[in-house]
Design an enzyme around this catalytic site. Structure first.
Site, PDB file in Angstrom:
ATOM      1  N   HIS A  60     -16.059  24.224  18.659  1.00  0.00           N
ATOM      2  CA  HIS A  60     -17.395  24.180  18.049  1.00  0.00           C
ATOM      3  C   HIS A  60     -18.524  24.305  19.081  1.00  0.00           C
ATOM      4  O   HIS A  60     -19.429  25.121  18.921  1.00  0.00           O
ATOM      5  CB  HIS A  60     -17.594  22.874  17.281  1.00  0.00           C
ATOM      6  CG  HIS A  60     -16.549  22.619  16.229  1.00  0.00           C
ATOM      7  ND1 HIS A  60     -15.949  23.619  15.520  1.00  0.00           N
ATOM      8  CD2 HIS A  60     -16.014  21.461  15.749  1.00  0.00           C
ATOM      9  CE1 HIS A  60     -15.082  23.096  14.661  1.00  0.00           C
ATOM     10  NE2 HIS A  60     -15.099  21.794  14.784  1.00  0.00           N
ATOM     11  N   LYS A 101      -8.314  25.411  12.628  1.00  0.00           N
ATOM     12  CA  LYS A 101      -8.231  24.907  13.993  1.00  0.00           C
ATOM     13  C   LYS A 101      -7.241  23.735  14.032  1.00  0.00           C
ATOM     14  O   LYS A 101      -7.016  23.135  12.988  1.00  0.00           O
ATOM     15  CB  LYS A 101      -9.613  24.477  14.487  1.00  0.00           C
ATOM     16  CG  LYS A 101     -10.190  23.260  13.745  1.00  0.00           C
ATOM     17  CD  LYS A 101     -11.370  22.702  14.443  1.00  0.00           C
ATOM     18  CE  LYS A 101     -10.958  21.689  15.475  1.00  0.00           C
ATOM     19  NZ  LYS A 101     -11.523  20.334  15.198  1.00  0.00           N
ATOM     20  N   ASP A 106     -13.844  28.633  12.559  1.00  0.00           N
ATOM     21  CA  ASP A 106     -14.545  27.578  13.295  1.00  0.00           C
ATOM     22  C   ASP A 106     -15.747  27.266  12.419  1.00  0.00           C
ATOM     23  O   ASP A 106     -16.689  28.059  12.360  1.00  0.00           O
ATOM     24  CB  ASP A 106     -14.997  28.070  14.679  1.00  0.00           C
ATOM     25  CG  ASP A 106     -15.623  26.946  15.479  1.00  0.00           C
ATOM     26  OD1 ASP A 106     -16.464  26.213  14.911  1.00  0.00           O
ATOM     27  OD2 ASP A 106     -15.286  26.778  16.659  1.00  0.00           O
ATOM     28  N   HIS A 107     -15.713  26.133  11.726  1.00  0.00           N
ATOM     29  CA  HIS A 107     -16.711  25.953  10.667  1.00  0.00           C
ATOM     30  C   HIS A 107     -18.139  25.852  11.212  1.00  0.00           C
ATOM     31  O   HIS A 107     -19.089  26.028  10.477  1.00  0.00           O
ATOM     32  CB  HIS A 107     -16.335  24.802   9.725  1.00  0.00           C
ATOM     33  CG  HIS A 107     -16.604  23.435  10.273  1.00  0.00           C
ATOM     34  ND1 HIS A 107     -15.750  22.813  11.125  1.00  0.00           N
ATOM     35  CD2 HIS A 107     -17.612  22.564  10.071  1.00  0.00           C
ATOM     36  CE1 HIS A 107     -16.233  21.615  11.439  1.00  0.00           C
ATOM     37  NE2 HIS A 107     -17.378  21.440  10.806  1.00  0.00           N
TER      38      HIS A 107
HETATM   39  P1  NDP Z   1      -3.050  16.823   6.039  1.00  0.00           P
HETATM   40  O1  NDP Z   1      -2.046  16.140   6.900  1.00  0.00           O
HETATM   41  O2  NDP Z   1      -3.860  16.032   5.113  1.00  0.00           O
HETATM   42  O3  NDP Z   1      -2.301  17.941   5.168  1.00  0.00           O
HETATM   43  C1  NDP Z   1      -1.283  18.762   5.695  1.00  0.00           C
HETATM   44  C2  NDP Z   1      -0.733  19.601   4.576  1.00  0.00           C
HETATM   45  O4  NDP Z   1       0.319  20.392   5.064  1.00  0.00           O
HETATM   46  C3  NDP Z   1      -0.204  18.824   3.400  1.00  0.00           C
HETATM   47  O5  NDP Z   1      -0.538  19.525   2.214  1.00  0.00           O
HETATM   48  C4  NDP Z   1       1.301  18.870   3.613  1.00  0.00           C
HETATM   49  O6  NDP Z   1       1.848  18.748   2.329  1.00  0.00           O
HETATM   50  C5  NDP Z   1       1.448  20.259   4.181  1.00  0.00           C
HETATM   51  N1  NDP Z   1       2.663  20.511   4.929  1.00  0.00           N
HETATM   52  C6  NDP Z   1       3.430  21.592   4.774  1.00  0.00           C
HETATM   53  N2  NDP Z   1       4.468  21.560   5.593  1.00  0.00           N
HETATM   54  C7  NDP Z   1       4.380  20.436   6.296  1.00  0.00           C
HETATM   55  C8  NDP Z   1       5.174  19.861   7.312  1.00  0.00           C
HETATM   56  N3  NDP Z   1       6.265  20.461   7.756  1.00  0.00           N
HETATM   57  N4  NDP Z   1       4.771  18.682   7.819  1.00  0.00           N
HETATM   58  C9  NDP Z   1       3.659  18.063   7.361  1.00  0.00           C
HETATM   59  N5  NDP Z   1       2.874  18.584   6.399  1.00  0.00           N
HETATM   60  C10 NDP Z   1       3.226  19.753   5.870  1.00  0.00           C
HETATM   61  O7  NDP Z   1      -3.953  17.706   7.025  1.00  0.00           O
HETATM   62  P2  NDP Z   1      -5.434  18.219   6.778  1.00  0.00           P
HETATM   63  O8  NDP Z   1      -5.534  18.751   5.406  1.00  0.00           O
HETATM   64  O9  NDP Z   1      -6.372  17.191   7.240  1.00  0.00           O
HETATM   65  O10 NDP Z   1      -5.532  19.385   7.851  1.00  0.00           O
HETATM   66  C11 NDP Z   1      -4.888  20.607   7.706  1.00  0.00           C
HETATM   67  C12 NDP Z   1      -5.195  21.468   8.920  1.00  0.00           C
HETATM   68  O11 NDP Z   1      -6.585  21.706   8.962  1.00  0.00           O
HETATM   69  C13 NDP Z   1      -4.825  20.781  10.230  1.00  0.00           C
HETATM   70  O12 NDP Z   1      -4.329  21.723  11.119  1.00  0.00           O
HETATM   71  C14 NDP Z   1      -6.154  20.248  10.744  1.00  0.00           C
HETATM   72  O13 NDP Z   1      -6.189  20.231  12.152  1.00  0.00           O
HETATM   73  C15 NDP Z   1      -7.123  21.288  10.201  1.00  0.00           C
HETATM   74  N6  NDP Z   1      -8.457  20.723  10.004  1.00  0.00           N
HETATM   75  C16 NDP Z   1      -8.644  19.665   9.157  1.00  0.00           C
HETATM   76  C17 NDP Z   1      -9.910  19.137   8.975  1.00  0.00           C
HETATM   77  C18 NDP Z   1     -10.141  18.005   8.030  1.00  0.00           C
HETATM   78  O14 NDP Z   1     -11.315  17.612   7.885  1.00  0.00           O
HETATM   79  N7  NDP Z   1      -9.122  17.483   7.361  1.00  0.00           N
HETATM   80  C19 NDP Z   1     -11.095  19.693   9.687  1.00  0.00           C
HETATM   81  C20 NDP Z   1     -10.791  20.849  10.493  1.00  0.00           C
HETATM   82  C21 NDP Z   1      -9.507  21.320  10.646  1.00  0.00           C
HETATM   83  P3  NDP Z   1       3.374  18.427   1.990  1.00  0.00           P
HETATM   84  O15 NDP Z   1       3.717  17.184   2.728  1.00  0.00           O
HETATM   85  O16 NDP Z   1       3.315  18.293   0.501  1.00  0.00           O
HETATM   86  O17 NDP Z   1       4.111  19.630   2.416  1.00  0.00           O
HETATM   87  C1  BG6 Z   2     -13.940  18.850  12.932  1.00  0.00           C
HETATM   88  C2  BG6 Z   2     -13.358  17.796  13.821  1.00  0.00           C
HETATM   89  O1  BG6 Z   2     -13.508  20.118  13.331  1.00  0.00           O
HETATM   90  O2  BG6 Z   2     -15.350  18.800  13.033  1.00  0.00           O
HETATM   91  C3  BG6 Z   2     -13.854  16.438  13.415  1.00  0.00           C
HETATM   92  O3  BG6 Z   2     -11.947  17.833  13.715  1.00  0.00           O
HETATM   93  C4  BG6 Z   2     -15.360  16.397  13.408  1.00  0.00           C
HETATM   94  O4  BG6 Z   2     -13.363  15.419  14.271  1.00  0.00           O
HETATM   95  C5  BG6 Z   2     -15.906  17.564  12.595  1.00  0.00           C
HETATM   96  O5  BG6 Z   2     -15.764  15.182  12.824  1.00  0.00           O
HETATM   97  C6  BG6 Z   2     -17.402  17.650  12.745  1.00  0.00           C
HETATM   98  O6  BG6 Z   2     -17.880  18.589  11.845  1.00  0.00           O
HETATM   99  P1  BG6 Z   2     -19.348  18.447  11.236  1.00  0.00           P
HETATM  100  O7  BG6 Z   2     -19.513  19.683  10.432  1.00  0.00           O
HETATM  101  O8  BG6 Z   2     -19.353  17.179  10.436  1.00  0.00           O
HETATM  102  O9  BG6 Z   2     -20.270  18.367  12.400  1.00  0.00           O
END
Ligand code: NDP
Ligand code: BG6
Length: 494
Positions: free
Chosen positions: A242, A150, A179-180
């Site tokens: 969610h 998402k 959608d977790h």
């Molecule tokens: P981060 O910003 O921590 O990581 C993004 C990753 O994408 C990095 O590994 C980055 O590595 C890589 N990447 C590849 N290409 C690009 C680019 N062009 N620009 C920037 N980064 C790039 O994000 P998250 O891991 O937190 O989230 C990933 C996805 O999951 C997002 O869409 C987020 O909305 C979704 N998500 C995240 C949650 C969370 O708890 N973190 C929960 C639910 C959804 P590198 O720079 O080495 O390429």
């Molecule tokens: C994520 C949202 O999808 O769900 C977060 O991006 C939020 O902002 C999280 O905190 C909530 O998940 P959970 O499983 O902790 O209720």
């Protein structure tokens, strides 16, 4: 059922989600023997890592997990690999072809490949196209599946455009929109509670239910994710996905059978039956809020506008409450009150089904409410509230509760949401993943809220650590109702 042999390719492998959720989920599945031993993980990102440095990063993330031994950890790490790819340059994806051939050979993974898109959402359309350019979407040698994190789109138009982009290279049956919340045991339990108990289903309608409350509250603020959150807000971050999915589980009709199509047909029907929000609804049945600084338990807590990555004049909502209705025979006229927010007093997700009271109160003027409280998290439980006679003289009714704790049922380790969903995707079971029509219907439903925000709709302030703006209390009070104030402690009693 075990998973097929397969190689999981995680795009965004150097990011937060990979080391906090995905690798720990895979590790736990490995530890408890739920993964086919012929599996491997190829991490992909732009960062300059190699197999060993990637393994080291993941080892560090896993060292904090419970019940790990150095041997199991090393066994697992031997399945991890890394390939640096410039994700926005299609020609660079060519590197993946020999790398994947080699890994499929080495781990006998039969060409089965699960691509996990955990990058910034702007790449969700780009990566499938780049994979296709090198034939990496073809299913001649093993299945190819795509898990998309998402947010799926930013609004209705972008979600539709993203689907068009992905569908050029992957068919709908290959796409798993995660959608977790659907992976949470207690969300699935709702279906079992409803559809395996005759008495529940016969009361589950407008004749007996007065209103439904759904709360997705979080005690934390935006933490380190201010940059992301500010472009999203509570509506896009929690409500559109969610909470609407949870609402669909509460409201759906029984599927003919439990499989991906039947289940998702019913979910889509609920999304389509949500009464479209009018101008009047967004003005009178919606409350948006933003938290302000406060002292909680003796500690100073920042307001949203002081959080890292948040512009000082941001109008992003960190709280949302909405009254909505579902237009069908089961639910016509039953209000659904849904709220979510950050920096509320507790982390709690729960559903409260408020039943209608008796037509005439015989025993006392304040007859106890009949309600069913379904606690999704934490301390998963179900509590039935009803009236019984207060011991002593007379006939005074008193509210009592019958409680069931989900932990009492589990004699096996309960899988976390990511574990369950990764496992399902590896087995090719899309039941708990969002289908394109439901996602679009959800966006269509919330579009008037987005328009209202863009047109400068009101954002109320609320102090961190409270249950949101007073306007949210007033919203529900208009119909003589109140939000339940769930306590954070539900160890024994809900
Ligand atoms: P981060 O910003 O921590 O990581 C993004 C990753 O994408 C990095 O590994 C980055 O590595 C890589 N990447 C590849 N290409 C690009 C680019 N062009 N620009 C920037 N980064 C790039 O994000 P998250 O891991 O937190 O989230 C990933 C996805 O999951 C997002 O869409 C987020 O909305 C979704 N998500 C995240 C949650 C969370 O708890 N973190 C929960 C639910 C959804 P590198 O720079 O080495 O390429
Ligand atoms: C994520 C949202 O999808 O769900 C977060 O991006 C939020 O902002 C999280 O905190 C909530 O998940 P959970 O499983 O902790 O209720």
């Amino acid at each position: 059922m075990q998973t097929d042999n397969n190689c999981i390719v995680i795009f965004g492998a150097s990011g937060d989600l990979t080391h906090r959720k995905l690798i720990p989920a895979l590790y736990n599945l490995f530890k408890i023997g739920r993964l086919n031993e012929r599996f491997c993980v190829l991490g992909v990102a732009r960062s300059d890592l190699n197999d060993e440095t990637f393994r080291q990063k993941m080892r560090e993330a896993l060292l904090n997990t419970e019940e790990t031994t150095p041997e199991t950890l090393e066994d697992f790490c031997r399945h991890l690999y890394y390939q640096a790819v410039n994700t926005s340059d299609a020609s660079d994806y060519g590197k993946l072809v020999p790398r994947l051939d080699e890994l499929h050979d080495q781990h006998q993974t039969c060409g089965n490949t699960l691509y996990y898109l955990s990058t910034p959402p702007s790449l969700y359309g780009v990566i499938p196209e780049c994979l296709a350019e090198h034939g990496l979407n073809k299913e001649e040698h093993g299945w190819k599946r795509l898990i998309v994190e998402k947010p799926f789109g930013y609004d209705r138009k972008t979600a539709e455009a993203l689907d068009v982009q992905i569908h050029r290279f992957f068919k709908e049956h290959q796409i798993y929109r995660i959608d977790h919340y659907l992976g949470k045991e207690t969300v699935q339990n709702l279906l079992v509670l409803r559809f395996s108990n005759g008495w529940v289903e016969s009361l589950w309608n407008r004749n007996f239910i007065d209103y439904v409350e759904i709360t997705g509250a979080e005690a934390i603020g935006v933490e380190e994710r201010g940059g992301y959150y500010d472009g999203s807000g509570a509506m896009r971050d929690m409500f559109q996905n969610h909470l609407l999915q949870v609402l669909a589980m509460v409201a759906m009709e029984p599927p003919a059978i439990i499989n991906a199509n039947s289940m998702r047909d019913e979910v889509a029907k609920v999304m389509h039956s949500l009464r479209p929000l009018t101008q009047d609804d967004v003005e009178h049945n919606l409350v948006l809020g933003q938290y302000t600084a406060a002292e909680i338990d003796g500690k100073e807590v920042k307001g949203y506008l002081q959080e890292k990555g948040v512009p000082a004049n941001s109008r992003t909502e960190t709280f949302m409450a909405l009254r909505c209705e579902i237009e069908n025979w089961r639910w016509a006229g039953v209000p659904f009150y849904v709220r979510t927010g950050k920096r509320l007093p507790a982390r709690v997700t729960e559903i409260v089904i408020h039943f209608k009271t008796t037509p005439h109160p015989v025993f006392s003027q304040n007859a106890p409410e009949n309600k069913l409280i379904i606690r999704i998290q934490p301390d998963e439980a179900i509590s039935m509230r009803f009236g019984l006679k207060k011991p002593g003289a007379g006939f005074e009714a008193k509210e009592v509760s019958m409680d069931f704790r989900y932990a009492d049922l589990a004699d096996d380790q309960v899988l976390t949401a990511y574990e369950r969903l990764l496992l399902d995707a590896m087995k090719g079971d899309a039941t708990l993943f969002a289908r394109t029509d439901a996602v679009h219907a959800a966006w269509k439903f919330v579009q008037p809220i987005l328009n209202y925000k863009e047109a400068g709709g009101r954002i109320y302030e609320y102090e961190a650590g409270t249950w949101g703006p007073v306007a949210a209390e007033k919203l529900i009070a208009k119909e003589g109702k109140v939000w339940r104030k769930p306590s954070g402690l539900m160890k024994k009693k809900v």
